[in-house]
Scaffold this active site. Structure first.
Site, PDB file in Angstrom:
ATOM      1  N   GLY A  55      28.394   8.438 -16.484  1.00 46.44           N
ATOM      2  CA  GLY A  55      27.671   9.120 -15.418  1.00 46.44           C
ATOM      3  C   GLY A  55      26.210   9.215 -15.779  1.00 46.44           C
ATOM      4  O   GLY A  55      25.857   9.027 -16.944  1.00 46.44           O
ATOM      5  N   CYS A  82      31.322   6.745 -22.502  1.00 49.71           N
ATOM      6  CA  CYS A  82      29.886   7.000 -22.304  1.00 49.71           C
ATOM      7  C   CYS A  82      29.629   8.489 -22.024  1.00 49.71           C
ATOM      8  O   CYS A  82      29.847   9.310 -22.896  1.00 49.71           O
ATOM      9  CB  CYS A  82      29.343   6.090 -21.218  1.00 49.71           C
ATOM     10  SG  CYS A  82      27.553   6.003 -21.250  1.00 49.71           S
ATOM     11  N   TYR A  83      29.199   8.844 -20.803  1.00 52.34           N
ATOM     12  CA  TYR A  83      29.013  10.270 -20.489  1.00 52.34           C
ATOM     13  C   TYR A  83      30.305  11.033 -20.763  1.00 52.34           C
ATOM     14  O   TYR A  83      30.286  12.161 -21.256  1.00 52.34           O
ATOM     15  CB  TYR A  83      28.622  10.417 -19.015  1.00 52.34           C
ATOM     16  CG  TYR A  83      28.426  11.854 -18.559  1.00 52.34           C
ATOM     17  CD1 TYR A  83      27.215  12.500 -18.751  1.00 52.34           C
ATOM     18  CD2 TYR A  83      29.459  12.562 -17.922  1.00 52.34           C
ATOM     19  CE1 TYR A  83      27.025  13.821 -18.339  1.00 52.34           C
ATOM     20  CE2 TYR A  83      29.282  13.872 -17.512  1.00 52.34           C
ATOM     21  CZ  TYR A  83      28.059  14.498 -17.715  1.00 52.34           C
ATOM     22  OH  TYR A  83      27.882  15.794 -17.304  1.00 52.34           O
ATOM     23  N   HIS A 172      30.941   0.693 -23.161  1.00 51.59           N
ATOM     24  CA  HIS A 172      31.758   0.482 -21.954  1.00 51.59           C
ATOM     25  C   HIS A 172      32.807  -0.610 -22.186  1.00 51.59           C
ATOM     26  O   HIS A 172      32.516  -1.792 -22.019  1.00 51.59           O
ATOM     27  CB  HIS A 172      30.858   0.090 -20.775  1.00 51.59           C
ATOM     28  CG  HIS A 172      30.033   1.230 -20.294  1.00 51.59           C
ATOM     29  ND1 HIS A 172      30.481   2.137 -19.374  1.00 51.59           N
ATOM     30  CD2 HIS A 172      28.790   1.643 -20.644  1.00 51.59           C
ATOM     31  CE1 HIS A 172      29.560   3.054 -19.151  1.00 51.59           C
ATOM     32  NE2 HIS A 172      28.518   2.768 -19.917  1.00 51.59           N
ATOM     33  N   GLU A 174      35.195  -1.395 -20.330  1.00 52.42           N
ATOM     34  CA  GLU A 174      35.611  -2.003 -19.059  1.00 52.42           C
ATOM     35  C   GLU A 174      34.736  -3.176 -18.635  1.00 52.42           C
ATOM     36  O   GLU A 174      35.106  -3.960 -17.775  1.00 52.42           O
ATOM     37  CB  GLU A 174      35.638  -0.931 -17.955  1.00 52.42           C
ATOM     38  CG  GLU A 174      34.279  -0.413 -17.481  1.00 52.42           C
ATOM     39  CD  GLU A 174      33.665   0.665 -18.382  1.00 52.42           C
ATOM     40  OE1 GLU A 174      34.119   0.813 -19.538  1.00 52.42           O
ATOM     41  OE2 GLU A 174      32.731   1.349 -17.936  1.00 52.42           O
ATOM     42  N   ASP A 230      42.996  -9.509   3.725  1.00 51.38           N
ATOM     43  CA  ASP A 230      43.608  -8.178   3.807  1.00 51.38           C
ATOM     44  C   ASP A 230      44.566  -8.054   4.993  1.00 51.38           C
ATOM     45  O   ASP A 230      45.704  -7.593   4.833  1.00 51.38           O
ATOM     46  CB  ASP A 230      42.526  -7.090   3.886  1.00 51.38           C
ATOM     47  CG  ASP A 230      41.578  -7.159   2.706  1.00 51.38           C
ATOM     48  OD1 ASP A 230      41.957  -7.774   1.694  1.00 51.38           O
ATOM     49  OD2 ASP A 230      40.457  -6.621   2.796  1.00 51.38           O
ATOM     50  N   LYS A 369      41.246  -5.795  -4.532  1.00 51.25           N
ATOM     51  CA  LYS A 369      41.300  -7.115  -3.894  1.00 51.25           C
ATOM     52  C   LYS A 369      42.159  -8.115  -4.677  1.00 51.25           C
ATOM     53  O   LYS A 369      42.938  -8.865  -4.098  1.00 51.25           O
ATOM     54  CB  LYS A 369      39.874  -7.652  -3.757  1.00 51.25           C
ATOM     55  CG  LYS A 369      39.746  -8.826  -2.828  1.00 51.25           C
ATOM     56  CD  LYS A 369      39.652  -8.331  -1.416  1.00 51.25           C
ATOM     57  CE  LYS A 369      39.452  -9.442  -0.419  1.00 51.25           C
ATOM     58  NZ  LYS A 369      39.317  -8.905   0.936  1.00 51.25           N
TER      59      LYS A 369
END
Ligand code: XMP
Length: 513
Positions: A55, A82-83, A172, A174, A230, A369
């Site tokens: 954040g 992180c934050y 991070h 991710e 979709d 997705k």
């Protein structure tokens, strides 16, 4: 649907969705919740693990997002990123301070491979690259924690308190730039949280079909099929669940690419559903005649789409359920924890609120997705449909610059088809995220045989992007561009010049209109 759950508590980081996606790649179901979510609600959800996101704030400021300290003693494993790492340190009695310089980008990081968190990350060595983006740092470790990674400028790049099941990383995991980042998350969710990996699209299909059947019973459902990924996957799922209780209305506005309308129709023949194709090309072209402003084109197409859909829906009479292809990123972006503001989502216009239905079904609402595509495969949809590149609702209307005519649409369709065919032949169709031809409104002089020509200039556009908010130009090889150019000017009448758009987004947009 019964599967284990890991929750992501969102403190405003830019990668919150990505964290959830990565956790799901580890075979674990993951949902994003606002940091405002009450602790009682979290206890009720009884997740196998919790992840605090990054954040933009500083934990030591009183106005920064924080969380009830009690969460650290629920006995549920927590990973702070992180934050989120700084918040964990702050709430546990450590100190977080502002550094003089920011640590940003790819950073050499040294790991303690004997730690609980990193020993479970396969392939991770004792040092490697991580992605850092922070100015504040943990300057004093809270009691009971141990440092398990550091960098040259960050003393606590990761810490853990195994007894309390609390883990934190300043970097991070991710983000792709972090080597073995997904394995670090895997170590957390699969080993530390003990998740078994019960989240697969095969399981999802089975339980979603059962849920839909239970909900719909013997009633009727209606779906607006655009041919996009979709709505197609939503249609396939409903088809498996309720068969001919489903009616799909496919409004063919005549602005699709070459053969596309027929492909959509064909893809849904044999599913045992009611499929209605409305060939409304004349109607749309009539309304678009003489219109050259892009926003006016969009508005007309959106309105007309709703009208045609409504007219067809009226013929069917009252239905109980309207099916929508909303996916999880739409849900997250529409405001977490604020269910009321979730946007109605449609490829072309708004929701037809005058269609008579009682309830909305959104069977893809919790899927990303890539999961929607995998589900499509699982349900037996063709590659062509499932891997389809994004195509704007207003279709070729915004790729014929200026006034639209049937003739211009035909020229563009033929040229675009050749472009797509050559991209696929070169094996680039999966690595380029969007590619298409644009019929500019400009004519120029050329020479063909012994004669002078005065024909259209066609522009080719091919971009790579992750989020379509920014985009890079795909570096197409010159010989490929040469082949495409030669084929188009030879095979398509009325085009005598091809240009390749080499502009990034920003400053240009992906589409020309
Ligand atoms: P731009 O041109 O804004 O495009 O850079 C970003 C992405 O959005 C798609 N796009 C649209 N999709 N209706 C849609 O459903 C529209 O009016 C529309 N305009 C652009 C575009 O194809 C790209 O993927």
């Amino acid at each position: 649907m019964s599967h284990q759950l890991v929750i992501v508590l969102d403190f405003g980081g830019q990668y919150n969705q990505l964290i959830a996606r990565r956790v799901r790649e580890c075979g674990v179901y993951c949902e994003v919740f606002s940091y405002k979510t009450d602790i009682e609600k979290i206890k009720e959800l009884s997740p196998a693990g919790i992840i605090f996101t990054g954040g933009p704030n500083s934990v030591y400021e009183s106005t920064s997002p924080t969380y009830d300290k009690q969460i650290l003693s629920l006995g549920i494993p927590i990973l702070g990123i992180c934050y989120g790492a700084q918040l964990m340190a702050h709430l546990s009695g450590g100190t977080v301070e502002h550094a003089e310089s920011r640590e940003y980008g790819r950073t050499q990081t040294y790991y303690n491979k004997n730690s609980e968190l990193f020993s479970g990350a396969s392939g991770l060595g004792s040092e490697g690259i991580t992605w850092m983006s922070h100015t504040d740092y943990i300057s004093k470790l809270p009691e009971g924690f141990e440092i398990i990674a550091h960098t040259d400028s960050c003393p606590v790049a990761a810490m853990e308190n195994v007894e309390k099941k609390l883990y934190a990383v300043q970097f991070h995991p991710e983000v792709n730039h972090t080597d073995h980042g997904t394995q670090i998350l895997y170590s957390f969710v699969r080993r530390i949280c003990g998740c078994t990996g019960d989240w697969t699209m095969e399981n999802y299909a089975v339980s979603a079909i059962a849920d839909i059947r239970a909900k719909v019973g013997d009633k009727k459902a209606l779906l607006a099929l655009s041919g996009g990924v979709d709505s197609s996957v939503a249609a396939a799922l409903l088809a498996k669940a309720i068969g001919d209780q489903l009616t799909c209305i496919f409004v063919d506005h005549g602005l699709m690419r070459k053969n596309e309308g027929d492909e959509v129709e064909q893809a849904f023949s044999g599913w045992g559903i009611n499929f209605i194709r409305v060939n409304a090309a004349d109607r749309f072209l009539g309304r678009l005649a003489g219109v050259s402003d892009p926003e006016t084109k969009r508005k007309i197409i959106g309105e007309e789409f709703i009208r045609v859909f409504e007219a067809e829906a009226k013929k069917i009479g009252a239905v109980d359920f309207l099916v929508q292809g909303t996916i999880y990123p739409d849900v997250i972006e529409s405001g977490l924890g604020d269910a009321a503001v979730i946007k109605s989502h449609h490829n072309v216009g708004g929701l037809p609120d005058y269609v008579d239905f009682k309830e909305i079904i959104e069977p893809l609402r919790m899927l990303f997705k890539d999961e929607v595509r995998r589900l499509g495969h699982e349900l037996g949809l063709s590659d062509v449909l499932v891997n389809r590149q994004p195509f704007p609702g207003p279709g070729l209307a915004i790729r014929v610059i200026g006034e639209i005519t049937a003739e211009k649409l035909d020229i563009l369709r033929d040229a675009d088809y050749i472009f797509r065919e050559e991209i696929a032949k070169a094996g680039l169709d999966t690595s380029i995220n969007q590619y298409f031809a644009v019929l500019t409104n400009m004519r120029s002089v050329g020479v063909m045989g012994d004669g002078r020509t005065y024909d259209y200039t066609l522009a080719l556009r091919a971009v790579t992007t992750t989020d379509f908010m920014t985009a890079d130009v795909a570096p197409l090889p010159y010989d490929l561009l040469g082949r495409i150019s030669a084929r188009i000017v030879n095979e398509v009448n009325s085009i005598n010049r091809i240009v390749y758009d080499v502009t990034t987004k920003p400053p240009a947009t992906i589409e020309w209109e």
